[in-house]
Design a protein around this motif. Structure first.
Motif, PDB file in Angstrom:
ATOM      1  N   LEU A  47       9.844 -27.584  16.313  1.00 56.98           N
ATOM      2  CA  LEU A  47       8.412 -27.871  16.312  1.00 56.98           C
ATOM      3  C   LEU A  47       8.021 -28.736  15.105  1.00 56.98           C
ATOM      4  CD1 LEU A  47       5.604 -27.374  17.555  1.00 56.98           C
ATOM      5  CD2 LEU A  47       5.437 -25.307  16.149  1.00 56.98           C
ATOM      6  N   GLN A  48       8.564 -28.420  13.955  1.00 61.11           N
ATOM      7  CA  GLN A  48       8.254 -29.199  12.748  1.00 61.11           C
ATOM      8  C   GLN A  48       8.754 -30.635  12.862  1.00 61.11           C
ATOM      9  OE1 GLN A  48      10.053 -26.677   9.793  1.00 61.11           O
ATOM     10  NE2 GLN A  48       8.093 -25.748   9.221  1.00 61.11           N
ATOM     11  N   ALA A  49       9.935 -30.806  13.466  1.00 64.85           N
ATOM     12  CA  ALA A  49      10.464 -32.153  13.665  1.00 64.85           C
ATOM     13  C   ALA A  49       9.522 -32.967  14.543  1.00 64.85           C
ATOM     14  CB  ALA A  49      11.855 -32.092  14.286  1.00 64.85           C
ATOM     15  N   LYS A  50       9.034 -32.349  15.603  1.00 65.48           N
ATOM     16  CA  LYS A  50       8.113 -33.035  16.517  1.00 65.48           C
ATOM     17  C   LYS A  50       6.821 -33.413  15.804  1.00 65.48           C
ATOM     18  CE  LYS A  50       5.501 -32.329  20.772  1.00 65.48           C
ATOM     19  NZ  LYS A  50       5.134 -31.357  21.831  1.00 65.48           N
ATOM     20  N   ARG A  51       6.251 -32.447  15.067  1.00 66.40           N
ATOM     21  CA  ARG A  51       4.989 -32.726  14.363  1.00 66.40           C
ATOM     22  C   ARG A  51       5.174 -33.803  13.288  1.00 66.40           C
ATOM     23  NH1 ARG A  51       2.777 -26.497  13.554  1.00 66.40           N
ATOM     24  NH2 ARG A  51       2.157 -26.164  15.748  1.00 66.40           N
ATOM     25  N   GLY A  52       6.301 -33.726  12.555  1.00 69.66           N
ATOM     26  CA  GLY A  52       6.571 -34.739  11.534  1.00 69.66           C
ATOM     27  C   GLY A  52       6.682 -36.125  12.129  1.00 69.66           C
ATOM     28  N   TYR A  53       7.360 -36.221  13.282  1.00 67.83           N
ATOM     29  CA  TYR A  53       7.506 -37.519  13.939  1.00 67.83           C
ATOM     30  C   TYR A  53       6.154 -38.043  14.414  1.00 67.83           C
ATOM     31  CZ  TYR A  53       9.016 -41.185  17.089  1.00 67.83           C
ATOM     32  OH  TYR A  53       9.176 -42.398  17.699  1.00 67.83           O
ATOM     33  N   GLU A  54       5.318 -37.154  14.945  1.00 66.65           N
ATOM     34  CA  GLU A  54       3.989 -37.576  15.424  1.00 66.65           C
ATOM     35  C   GLU A  54       3.123 -38.089  14.264  1.00 66.65           C
ATOM     36  OE1 GLU A  54       2.639 -34.064  17.341  1.00 66.65           O
ATOM     37  OE2 GLU A  54       3.622 -34.534  19.271  1.00 66.65           O
ATOM     38  N   ILE A  55       3.193 -37.410  13.108  1.00 71.67           N
ATOM     39  CA  ILE A  55       2.433 -37.857  11.928  1.00 71.67           C
ATOM     40  C   ILE A  55       2.910 -39.235  11.480  1.00 71.67           C
ATOM     41  CG2 ILE A  55       2.023 -37.409   9.470  1.00 71.67           C
ATOM     42  CD1 ILE A  55       2.166 -34.393  10.191  1.00 71.67           C
ATOM     43  N   ALA A  56       4.249 -39.395  11.393  1.00 72.13           N
ATOM     44  CA  ALA A  56       4.812 -40.676  10.965  1.00 72.13           C
ATOM     45  C   ALA A  56       4.437 -41.788  11.935  1.00 72.13           C
ATOM     46  CB  ALA A  56       6.329 -40.564  10.855  1.00 72.13           C
ATOM     47  N   ASN A  57       4.490 -41.476  13.230  1.00 76.59           N
ATOM     48  CA  ASN A  57       4.171 -42.472  14.257  1.00 76.59           C
ATOM     49  C   ASN A  57       2.710 -42.907  14.173  1.00 76.59           C
ATOM     50  OD1 ASN A  57       5.557 -43.939  16.240  1.00 76.59           O
ATOM     51  ND2 ASN A  57       4.420 -42.882  17.843  1.00 76.59           N
ATOM     52  N   GLU A  58       1.829 -41.971  13.802  1.00 78.14           N
ATOM     53  CA  GLU A  58       0.402 -42.304  13.660  1.00 78.14           C
ATOM     54  C   GLU A  58       0.198 -43.252  12.474  1.00 78.14           C
ATOM     55  OE1 GLU A  58      -3.633 -42.400  14.510  1.00 78.14           O
ATOM     56  OE2 GLU A  58      -1.893 -41.778  15.696  1.00 78.14           O
ATOM     57  N   TYR A  59       0.869 -42.983  11.343  1.00 78.92           N
ATOM     58  CA  TYR A  59       0.796 -43.906  10.202  1.00 78.92           C
ATOM     59  C   TYR A  59       1.318 -45.291  10.598  1.00 78.92           C
ATOM     60  CZ  TYR A  59      -0.328 -40.279   6.771  1.00 78.92           C
ATOM     61  OH  TYR A  59      -0.955 -39.298   6.045  1.00 78.92           O
ATOM     62  N   TYR A  60       2.401 -45.305  11.414  1.00 78.36           N
ATOM     63  CA  TYR A  60       2.964 -46.580  11.858  1.00 78.36           C
ATOM     64  C   TYR A  60       1.954 -47.331  12.725  1.00 78.36           C
ATOM     65  CZ  TYR A  60       6.237 -49.926  13.877  1.00 78.36           C
ATOM     66  OH  TYR A  60       6.854 -51.078  14.257  1.00 78.36           O
ATOM     67  N   ARG A  61       1.274 -46.594  13.585  1.00 75.89           N
ATOM     68  CA  ARG A  61       0.273 -47.224  14.461  1.00 75.89           C
ATOM     69  C   ARG A  61      -0.872 -47.822  13.647  1.00 75.89           C
ATOM     70  NH1 ARG A  61      -4.423 -46.309  16.777  1.00 75.89           N
ATOM     71  NH2 ARG A  61      -4.706 -44.313  15.735  1.00 75.89           N
ATOM     72  N   LEU A  62      -1.210 -47.141  12.532  1.00 73.12           N
ATOM     73  CA  LEU A  62      -2.290 -47.625  11.660  1.00 73.12           C
ATOM     74  C   LEU A  62      -1.803 -48.688  10.674  1.00 73.12           C
ATOM     75  CD1 LEU A  62      -3.951 -44.181  10.854  1.00 73.12           C
ATOM     76  CD2 LEU A  62      -4.864 -45.963  12.363  1.00 73.12           C
ATOM     77  N   LYS A  63      -0.499 -49.048  10.755  1.00 72.09           N
ATOM     78  CA  LYS A  63       0.111 -50.058   9.876  1.00 72.09           C
ATOM     79  C   LYS A  63       0.147 -49.629   8.411  1.00 72.09           C
ATOM     80  CE  LYS A  63      -0.858 -53.999  12.865  1.00 72.09           C
ATOM     81  NZ  LYS A  63      -1.433 -55.362  12.958  1.00 72.09           N
ATOM     82  N   ASP A  64       0.105 -48.306   8.198  1.00 70.88           N
ATOM     83  CA  ASP A  64       0.301 -47.773   6.843  1.00 70.88           C
ATOM     84  C   ASP A  64       1.797 -47.513   6.694  1.00 70.88           C
ATOM     85  OD1 ASP A  64       0.301 -46.538   4.424  1.00 70.88           O
ATOM     86  OD2 ASP A  64      -1.320 -45.131   4.881  1.00 70.88           O
ATOM     87  N   TYR A  65       2.563 -48.612   6.471  1.00 72.51           N
ATOM     88  CA  TYR A  65       4.010 -48.542   6.580  1.00 72.51           C
ATOM     89  C   TYR A  65       4.656 -47.714   5.479  1.00 72.51           C
ATOM     90  CZ  TYR A  65       3.231 -52.256   9.970  1.00 72.51           C
ATOM     91  OH  TYR A  65       2.794 -52.972  11.043  1.00 72.51           O
ATOM     92  N   ASN A  66       4.064 -47.698   4.295  1.00 70.70           N
ATOM     93  CA  ASN A  66       4.649 -46.907   3.201  1.00 70.70           C
ATOM     94  C   ASN A  66       4.656 -45.425   3.545  1.00 70.70           C
ATOM     95  OD1 ASN A  66       5.393 -48.807   1.136  1.00 70.70           O
ATOM     96  ND2 ASN A  66       3.225 -49.240   0.870  1.00 70.70           N
ATOM     97  N   ARG A  67       3.489 -44.934   3.986  1.00 72.64           N
ATOM     98  CA  ARG A  67       3.430 -43.516   4.373  1.00 72.64           C
ATOM     99  C   ARG A  67       4.279 -43.245   5.605  1.00 72.64           C
ATOM    100  NH1 ARG A  67      -2.828 -41.449   3.521  1.00 72.64           N
ATOM    101  NH2 ARG A  67      -2.949 -41.855   1.276  1.00 72.64           N
ATOM    102  N   ALA A  68       4.251 -44.181   6.549  1.00 75.21           N
ATOM    103  CA  ALA A  68       5.052 -44.000   7.756  1.00 75.21           C
ATOM    104  C   ALA A  68       6.535 -43.883   7.393  1.00 75.21           C
ATOM    105  CB  ALA A  68       4.830 -45.171   8.709  1.00 75.21           C
ATOM    106  N   LEU A  69       6.996 -44.767   6.481  1.00 78.92           N
ATOM    107  CA  LEU A  69       8.404 -44.732   6.069  1.00 78.92           C
ATOM    108  C   LEU A  69       8.746 -43.398   5.414  1.00 78.92           C
ATOM    109  CD1 LEU A  69      11.029 -46.337   5.799  1.00 78.92           C
ATOM    110  CD2 LEU A  69      10.225 -47.123   3.571  1.00 78.92           C
TER     111      LEU A  69
END
Length: 748
Positions: free
Chosen positions: A504-526
């Motif tokens: 569950l944590q892996a899924k939530r972590g990926y969703e958070i990272a993907n949202e940062y990527y969608r917003l083009k906040d690449y540092n946080r996404a990385l």
């Protein structure tokens, strides 16, 4: 012949009229650059004006501000040369007086005091009762009277006022320097150099030994200028002022504040060992005060208090020079205190036997603190320990009795609390061990019931997918009730909950990272994708995170190369060609696939050319200097070196043009001048000076009376440079008329 000369004069007249707008525009550009403090650009434009328009109406101002630009660039010898031209060539212009003063300023900046005095004296003698003469007299007084405390009688410019102060300080004329720095603060309180001036006022006081006056000035530098670069130095200097004044505690506090507020200050290194020295001096003073207090108490008959103070002195300040005397005095007091200690001990023993523990304890403690070196202090310590044991046993017996009664009456929880109290408060009593055995019996019953409740609560969390809470409850069972039968079920529950939570944590972590990527906040996404990759290996989301990281890395690589490219361009725009070249080279080396690589290669080629231009400019400037002074042979030599070493530089055409001027003006060698100007036209056909050079070729032919060649040259001028001042407008019409007239004359 006469007809040709008349027409040529008319052509030149209209050429001057056509040129009128161009020098005005060039003069305005130069003034704009000077006003913006871009002195390097301004200097180049002023020089260009004097080359193209040596007889321009603003030539005096241009010559003066050429010198001023050199002065502001700290090129003081060039400034002197330029100002000398103003003084020599335009002596009646008001600017000549200012130029003479600036010659004095330039010599002063070069450290040539004698020549500076001569320059100022010329103004004072030739132009008395003027503001310029007042400035000159002030400067003469300053240079001739180093011990005189002068105050400016005129409002000097900030850099002049600051220079006067700095020079006085450098000569160690601290009283005079203090006055000048204070004048600066009074005249320019908001200037960027005001914090420095305030520090220097304090420094002058310090060097004059006026440390008490220096401190408030250093403090003003700290409080009035919170962003200035000298704050750590001010705090450092405050400590030294207190040290010089003998106020060691304040000095130590000031140095501690420096370390606390400026932990990276370069001045901390110089304080290594000094703090220990100050502490040693402070301790010496404290030891002296403690010894004096003991002496006073001894004289007043307060022997116990004197004894304590002397013992403290020996224990806390063993290196003090007062220790030997303190030991002698301590022995005297010790022999006098024993009878009192004996009397107190007998009184305490009597109270102890009567079980008046509080009274006995008070007297025993007084013996220990008041007469620590007597034999009764040891007896009192043993008696105190015995009283404590008796009191513990008595209180433990009372609690045991209450616990046993609670067990008999079925109040097991209350009994457990009583047993636990005995264990915690009186573990060494005879009831401590028995209380622990009884408490463990009661505890086992309660633990099993509590473990069952917690296990059921954990199962509920697990069913509701509250995995973290479930793990917490299972772990509590294991840690709190290690002997319970629910230990093994709890361990299995932890494994199951952690597996589900991990996914569950892996899924939530990926969703958070993907949202940062969608917003083009690449540092946080990385960062978030990296957490998924490293924190949840083996899950499907780790693979997805790896692919996303690769994509972001490519984006960063493109961005980094763009940043390097922009940095290189900024250095280029600021004139920092070396740094710009290095950054373009770094882009090519580190980012060979970058879209900016080709542009970087082109820029490096351009920079290489411009760096050559700077060297060429120095040769050109020297040549112009020689040319202005009439040293044509030396001027030609400099120009020829430039043309030989840097034939493709920006300054090559200007050197060719100026070199030819030397043949034409300096030697009247029209044949050589004609050939060299023609060479310039052929070598640099598109340069802005080429039309003028071709015009001078025709002029040389006329000087040589070769009219056909002159005519052919003017014709070529009109045809090859139709967009120049010679090819269009009224001037072009007169040239064509001249050519037609010349042709008819030749037929005649």
């Amino acid at each position: 012949m006469q007809k040709s000369l008349l027409l040529l004069s008319i052509v030149l007249l209209f050429a001057n009229l056509s040129f009128a707008a161009e020098p005005d525009r060039l003069y305005e550009q130069a003034n704009t650059a000077f006003a913006a403090r871009n002195y390097k650009e301004a200097k180049g434009l002023f020089e260009k004006y004097l080359i193209l328009f040596p007889d321009g109406k603003d030539r005096t101002k241009v010559q003066y501000f050429l010198g001023e630009s050199s002065y502001q660039l700290n090129q003081f010898q060039n400034a002197i040369d330029a100002f000398n031209v103003v003084v020599r060539c335009y002596p009646d212009d008001p600017l000549a007086i200012d130029a003479q003063n600036r010659i004095g300023d330039s010599y002063q900046r070069l450290g040539r005091t004698g020549e500076a005095l001569k320059a100022y004296q010329k103004v004072a003698e030739k132009h008395p009762h003027t503001q310029q003469a007042e400035y000159a007299n002030y400067s003469i007084s300053w240079l001739k009277n180093p011990d005189l405390k002068l105050k400016p009688k005129i409002h000097l410019l900030p850099d002049v006022q600051m220079q006067l102060a700095k020079e006085a300080f450098a000569r160690k004329e601290y009283e005079k320097a203090k006055v000048e720095f204070e004048n600066f603060l009074h005249s320019f309180p908001d200037h960027e150099m005001a914090p420095y001036a305030r520090i220097q006022v304090a420094e002058c006081h310090y060097h004059l030994g006026r440390y008490a006056e220096a401190i408030p000035n250093y403090q003003k530098a700290l409080t009035n200028y919170p962003e200035n670069l000298y704050r750590d130095y001010a705090q450092y200097s405050i400590g030294w002022c207190y040290y010089r004044l003998g106020n060691l505690k304040e000095a130590l506090e000031a140095f501690k504040r420096l370390a606390r507020e400026f932990p990276k200050s370069r001045y901390l290194a110089s304080l290594e060992g000094l703090s220990d020295e100050i502490k040693g001096k402070i301790q010496l003073k404290e030891a002296e005060e403690l010894y004096n207090e003991a002496q006073d108490n001894y004289k007043r008959g307060n022997l116990a208090l004197a004894y304590q103070e002397l013992e403290r002195l020996i224990n806390e300040y063993p290196q003090s020079p007062y220790v030997p005397e303190a030991k002698i005095k301590l022995a005297e007091i010790k022999s006098a205190l024993h009878p009192e200690a004996e009397k107190l001990y007998k009184e305490a023993s009597k109270l102890h036997q009567g079980r008046d523990y509080e009274g006995a304890i008070e007297k025993y403690r007084w013996i220990i603190s008041g007469y620590p070196s007597s034999e009764y202090a040891k007896l009192a310590s043993k008696a105190l320990a015995l009283i404590v044991e008796e009191m513990i046993e008595s209180e433990a017996a009372i609690l045991w009795s209450k616990a046993e009664k609670a067990v008999d009456e079925g109040r097991r929880e209350e009994a457990g609390n009583r047993y636990q109290e005995i264990i915690e408060r009186y573990p060494t009593s005879s009831f401590g061990k028995k209380a622990r055995e009884r408490f463990n019996e009661i505890l086992l019953i309660f633990e099993e019931k509590e473990a069952e409740k917690m296990y059921q609560l954990a199962l509920g969390h697990l069913r509701e997918e509250r995995f973290q809470q479930a793990i917490g409850e299972f772990e509590k069972i294991i840690l709190t009730y290690p002997k319970s039968r629910y230990i093994e079920p709890a361990k299995k529950g932890i494994v199951e909950a952690r597996r589900a939570l991990f996914e569950l944590q892996a899924k939530r972590g990926y969703e958070i990272a993907n949202e940062y990527y969608r917003l083009k906040d690449y540092n946080r996404a990385l960062d978030e994708f990296q957490k998924v990759l490293e924190g949840y290996p083996g899950t499907p989301y780790a693979g997805k995170a790896k692919a996303a990281i690769d994509q972001i890395s490519k984006i960063f690589l493109d961005k980094e190369s763009e940043d390097v490219y922009n940095l290189a361009r900024r250095y280029y725009s600021e004139g920092q060609l070396d740094k710009s070249f290095k950054e373009f080279q770094r882009l090519i080396d580190e980012y060979p696939e970058s879209q900016y690589r080709e542009a970087a290669v082109e820029a490096m080629a351009k920079i290489s050319k411009e760096m050559v231009n700077e060297v060429a400019k120095e040769l050109y400037d020297r040549g112009r200097g020689y040319q202005k002074n009439g040293d044509y042979a030396l001027a030609i030599e400099e120009y020829e070196i430039l043309l030989k070493r840097h034939p493709s530089s920006y300054w090559a055409p200007y050197a060719q043009y100026a070199r030819t001027e030397c043949f034409y003006t300096g030697y009247s060698d029209y044949r050589r001048a004609q050939a060299e100007w023609l060479k310039m036209v052929d070598t640099f056909p598109t340069h802005e000076l080429s039309p003028h050079a071709l015009y001078h070729v025709g002029e040389c032919y006329e000087k040589l009376k070769e009219w056909e060649k002159a005519k052919a040259t003017y014709k070529r001028l009109v045809e090859e440079y139709p967009e120049s001042m010679y090819g269009k407008g009224e001037l072009a019409q007169f040239i064509r008329a001249f050519l037609t007239s010349s042709q008819e004359g030749m037929k005649d």
